[in-house]
Scaffold this motif. Structure first.
Motif, PDB file in Angstrom:
ATOM      1  N   UNK A 267       0.304  -1.445   0.423  1.00  0.00           N
ATOM      2  CA  UNK A 267      -0.350  -0.161  -0.110  1.00  0.00           C
ATOM      3  C   UNK A 267       1.128   1.628  -0.142  1.00  0.00           C
ATOM      4  N   UNK A 268       1.912   1.298   0.399  1.00  0.00           N
ATOM      5  CA  UNK A 268       3.035   2.573   0.168  1.00  0.00           C
ATOM      6  C   UNK A 268       2.915   3.095  -1.364  1.00  0.00           C
ATOM      7  N   UNK A 269       2.831   4.026  -1.085  1.00  0.00           N
ATOM      8  CA  UNK A 269       3.419   5.614  -2.876  1.00  0.00           C
ATOM      9  C   UNK A 269       4.320   5.385  -3.004  1.00  0.00           C
ATOM     10  N   UNK A 270       4.813   5.568  -4.256  1.00  0.00           N
ATOM     11  CA  UNK A 270       5.862   4.493  -4.428  1.00  0.00           C
ATOM     12  C   UNK A 270       6.101   5.305  -5.990  1.00  0.00           C
ATOM     13  N   UNK A 271       6.916   6.880  -6.430  1.00  0.00           N
ATOM     14  CA  UNK A 271       7.605   5.973  -7.976  1.00  0.00           C
ATOM     15  C   UNK A 271       7.214   5.490  -8.301  1.00  0.00           C
ATOM     16  N   UNK A 277      -0.811   5.637 -12.481  1.00  0.00           N
ATOM     17  CA  UNK A 277      -1.540   6.813 -11.722  1.00  0.00           C
ATOM     18  C   UNK A 277      -1.879   7.663 -13.784  1.00  0.00           C
ATOM     19  N   UNK A 278      -2.383   8.441 -13.894  1.00  0.00           N
ATOM     20  CA  UNK A 278      -2.241   9.403 -14.413  1.00  0.00           C
ATOM     21  C   UNK A 278      -1.228  10.089 -14.684  1.00  0.00           C
ATOM     22  N   UNK A 279      -0.425  10.723 -16.099  1.00  0.00           N
ATOM     23  CA  UNK A 279       0.970  11.039 -16.398  1.00  0.00           C
ATOM     24  C   UNK A 279       0.696  12.096 -15.547  1.00  0.00           C
ATOM     25  N   UNK A 280       0.736  12.951 -15.098  1.00  0.00           N
ATOM     26  CA  UNK A 280       0.735  14.555 -14.204  1.00  0.00           C
ATOM     27  C   UNK A 280      -0.354  14.458 -13.024  1.00  0.00           C
ATOM     28  N   UNK A 281      -0.120  12.954 -12.241  1.00  0.00           N
ATOM     29  CA  UNK A 281      -0.377  12.352 -10.810  1.00  0.00           C
ATOM     30  C   UNK A 281       0.403  13.520 -10.144  1.00  0.00           C
ATOM     31  N   UNK A 282      -1.082  14.181  -8.697  1.00  0.00           N
ATOM     32  CA  UNK A 282      -0.204  15.278  -7.947  1.00  0.00           C
ATOM     33  C   UNK A 282      -0.198  13.938  -6.466  1.00  0.00           C
ATOM     34  N   UNK A 296       6.721   6.851  -0.084  1.00  0.00           N
ATOM     35  CA  UNK A 296       8.415   6.570  -0.517  1.00  0.00           C
ATOM     36  C   UNK A 296       8.968   8.461   0.034  1.00  0.00           C
ATOM     37  N   UNK A 297      10.122   8.238   0.675  1.00  0.00           N
ATOM     38  CA  UNK A 297      10.747   9.503   0.868  1.00  0.00           C
ATOM     39  C   UNK A 297      10.553  10.904  -0.619  1.00  0.00           C
ATOM     40  N   UNK A 298      11.312   9.508  -1.419  1.00  0.00           N
ATOM     41  CA  UNK A 298      11.660  10.516  -2.942  1.00  0.00           C
ATOM     42  C   UNK A 298      10.643  10.862  -3.032  1.00  0.00           C
ATOM     43  N   UNK A 299       9.609  10.441  -2.713  1.00  0.00           N
ATOM     44  CA  UNK A 299       8.550  11.191  -4.033  1.00  0.00           C
ATOM     45  C   UNK A 299       7.904  12.277  -2.991  1.00  0.00           C
ATOM     46  N   UNK A 300       7.963  11.946  -1.402  1.00  0.00           N
ATOM     47  CA  UNK A 300       7.639  13.228  -0.753  1.00  0.00           C
ATOM     48  C   UNK A 300       7.853  14.064  -1.291  1.00  0.00           C
ATOM     49  N   UNK A 301       8.848  13.949  -1.338  1.00  0.00           N
ATOM     50  CA  UNK A 301       9.978  15.092  -1.341  1.00  0.00           C
ATOM     51  C   UNK A 301       9.732  16.118  -3.293  1.00  0.00           C
ATOM     52  N   UNK A 302       9.673  15.066  -3.800  1.00  0.00           N
ATOM     53  CA  UNK A 302       9.861  15.355  -5.376  1.00  0.00           C
ATOM     54  C   UNK A 302       8.453  16.157  -5.822  1.00  0.00           C
ATOM     55  N   UNK A 303       8.585  16.247  -7.539  1.00  0.00           N
ATOM     56  CA  UNK A 303       7.854  17.290  -7.721  1.00  0.00           C
ATOM     57  C   UNK A 303       6.122  16.892  -8.197  1.00  0.00           C
TER      58      UNK A 303
END
Ligand code: CP
Length: 332
Positions: A267-271, A277-282, A296-303
Motif C-alpha cells: 500500500x506504500x505510494x512510490x514512484x 496513475x495519470x502521467x501528471x498525478x499529484x 516513499x521518501x523521494x516521492x514525498x520530496x519530488x515534483x
C-alpha cells in the motif's frame, strides 16, 4: 481520579454550525455544507496565499478578537497554522497548555470553556480524541462565540478537508473530471472523511478509497465512493493520490493490519506504483507522515508532491474560516 465526561453525539451538526440565514457560526464538519459556502471559503483562502519568499498576507480584520487553541491531542500543523492565521489577522491568540491546565485537576471541559468565555475569548479551536466534543461545546457557548473543529477523533477534520480541496483546485483547476484515490487507513481517518465529504459536495468525478480490508470503512458509510483493496487497481489513471498514516492511536487490535514492510510493499505510494496513475498525478499527505511506510521518501520530496503546498494552504484556509465566523458574529 479525573471525572469521566460523556459527549453525546449529535446528528444535526450541519444545522448547528449555521446561523438561521445560512452564514457560518461554527465549523464542525464539512458534511452538509452547501457547495456555494465551500467554494466561497476556498476563494477567500486563495486571497491569503502568498508565494514562498514573499511577505505573508496580513490584515487587521480580527483586531480586538481573541482566539484560544485548545488541543487535547497532539498537533504540529493544525495548531501552528491556527496560531499564525489568528496573528496574521491581528487577533490575540491564546495557546492553552492543556497538560498544565485545570482539566488535569478534574475541571470539566465546560468549566474550562466557560472560564475562557469569561475572558472574552471569541473563537475556540478544539481538537479532541472523543467524538462529539466540538458540537457539545458549540451547544453550550454564548451566541457570540464560535467553535472550530481542529480534529475530532476519527470523525471530522474540516479545515484539513478545506486545505486539501484548495490544494487540488490550485493544481487541477476543477473537480468534475478528476479521479481521486485516498489510500491507507480510511477506517480510522478523520482526514479521509472530511476530504471525501468535501470532494463529493464539489462534484468530484470519481472517488476511490483504497485500503487493506482491516482498514476499510463500512461498505455503506460513503456510498458515493468506490472501495478498493488492490493498490494498483485503485491508482489506475488517478489524477490525485492522497496517502494516509495508519492511525495506531485509534486502533485497539492490530489483528489483520500489516506490519510496516508488508504495508509499504502492498500500500506504500512510490514512484514505481505511481506509474499506473495519470502521467501528471499529484501526491498528497496530510502529515504527520511516516516515510518508507505509507509514502516513499523521494516521492514525498519530488515534483509530484503537493505536501508542502498543503501546509502553506493550511494557514490561508484557517485565516478564511476565522474571518468568516467573526464576520458572521459582526453581522456583515
Ligand atoms: N494534518 C494534521 O492534522 O496534522 P497535525 O496533527 O500536525 O495537526
Amino acid at each position: 481520579m479525573q471525572a469521566i465526561e460523556v459527549f453525546p453525539s449529535t446528528d444535526n451538526e450541519a444545522n448547528l454550525q449555521l446561523h438561521a440565514d445560512g452564514r457560518l457560526h461554527h465549523l464542525l464538519t464539512l458534511k452538509g455544507l452547501h457547495r456555494s459556502l465551500l467554494t466561497a471559503l476556498l476563494d477567500d483562502a486563495q486571497r491569503f496565499v502568498s508565494k514562498p519568499g514573499e511577505p505573508t498576507v496580513r490584515s487587521r480584520s480580527l483586531a480586538g478578537r481573541t482566539i484560544a487553541n485548545l488541543f487535547f491531542e497532539p498537533s504540529t500543523r493544525t495548531r501552528a497554522s491556527f496560531d499564525l492565521a489568528g496573528k496574521r489577522l491581528g487577533a490575540d491568540v491564546l495557546n492553552l497548555d492543556v497538560n498544565t491546565s485545570s482539566r488535569k485537576k478534574g475541571e470539566s471541559i465546560l468549566d474550562t470553556i466557560y472560564t475562557l468565555q469569561a475572558m472574552h475569548v471569541d473563537v475556540m479551536v478544539v481538537r479532541d480524541a472523543s467524538t462529539g466534543v466540538p458540537a457539545y461545546i458549540a451547544k453550550h457557548v454564548a451566541d457570540h462565540v464560535s467553535i472550530l473543529n481542529a480534529g475530532e477523533a476519527d470523525a471530522s477534520h474540516p479545515t484539513q478537508g478545506l486545505l486539501d480541496l484548495l490544494t487540488i483546485r490550485q493544481r487541477k483547476g476543477s473537480f468534475e473530471n478528476l479521479k481521486v484515490a485516498i489510500v491507507g487507513d480510511i477506517r480510522h481517518s478523520r482526514v479521509a472523511r472530511s476530504a471525501a465529504q468535501g470532494l463529493h459536495t464539489l462534484g468530484v468525478g470519481e472517488l476511490r478509497l483504497v485500503s487493506p480490508p482491516a482498514l476499510a470503512p463500512d461498505a455503506d458509510e460513503m456510498p458515493y465512493a468506490a472501495l478498493y483493496n488492490d493498490l494498483d487497481e485503485g491508482l489506475r489513471d488517478a489524477d490525485v493520490v492522497m496517502a494516509l498514516r495508519i492511525q495506531r492511536e485509534r486502533i485497539d487490535s492490530l489483528d489483520g493490519i500489516p506490519g510496516s514492510d508488508e504495508y509499504f510493499a502492498n500500500y506504500g505510494i512510490s514512484e514505481e506504483r505511481l506509474q499506473g496513475a495519470a502521467p501528471d498525478a499529484m501526491v498528497m499527505h496530510p502529515g504527520p507522515m511516516n516515510r518508507g511506510i505509507e509514502i516513499e521518501s523521494a516521492l514525498a520530496d519530488g515534483p509530484a508532491s503537493a505536501i508542502t503546498q498543503q501546509v502553506t494552504n493550511g494557514v490561508a484556509v484557517r485565516m478564511a474560516v476565522l474571518e468568516q465566523v467573526c464576520r458572521s458574529v459582526d453581522g456583515h
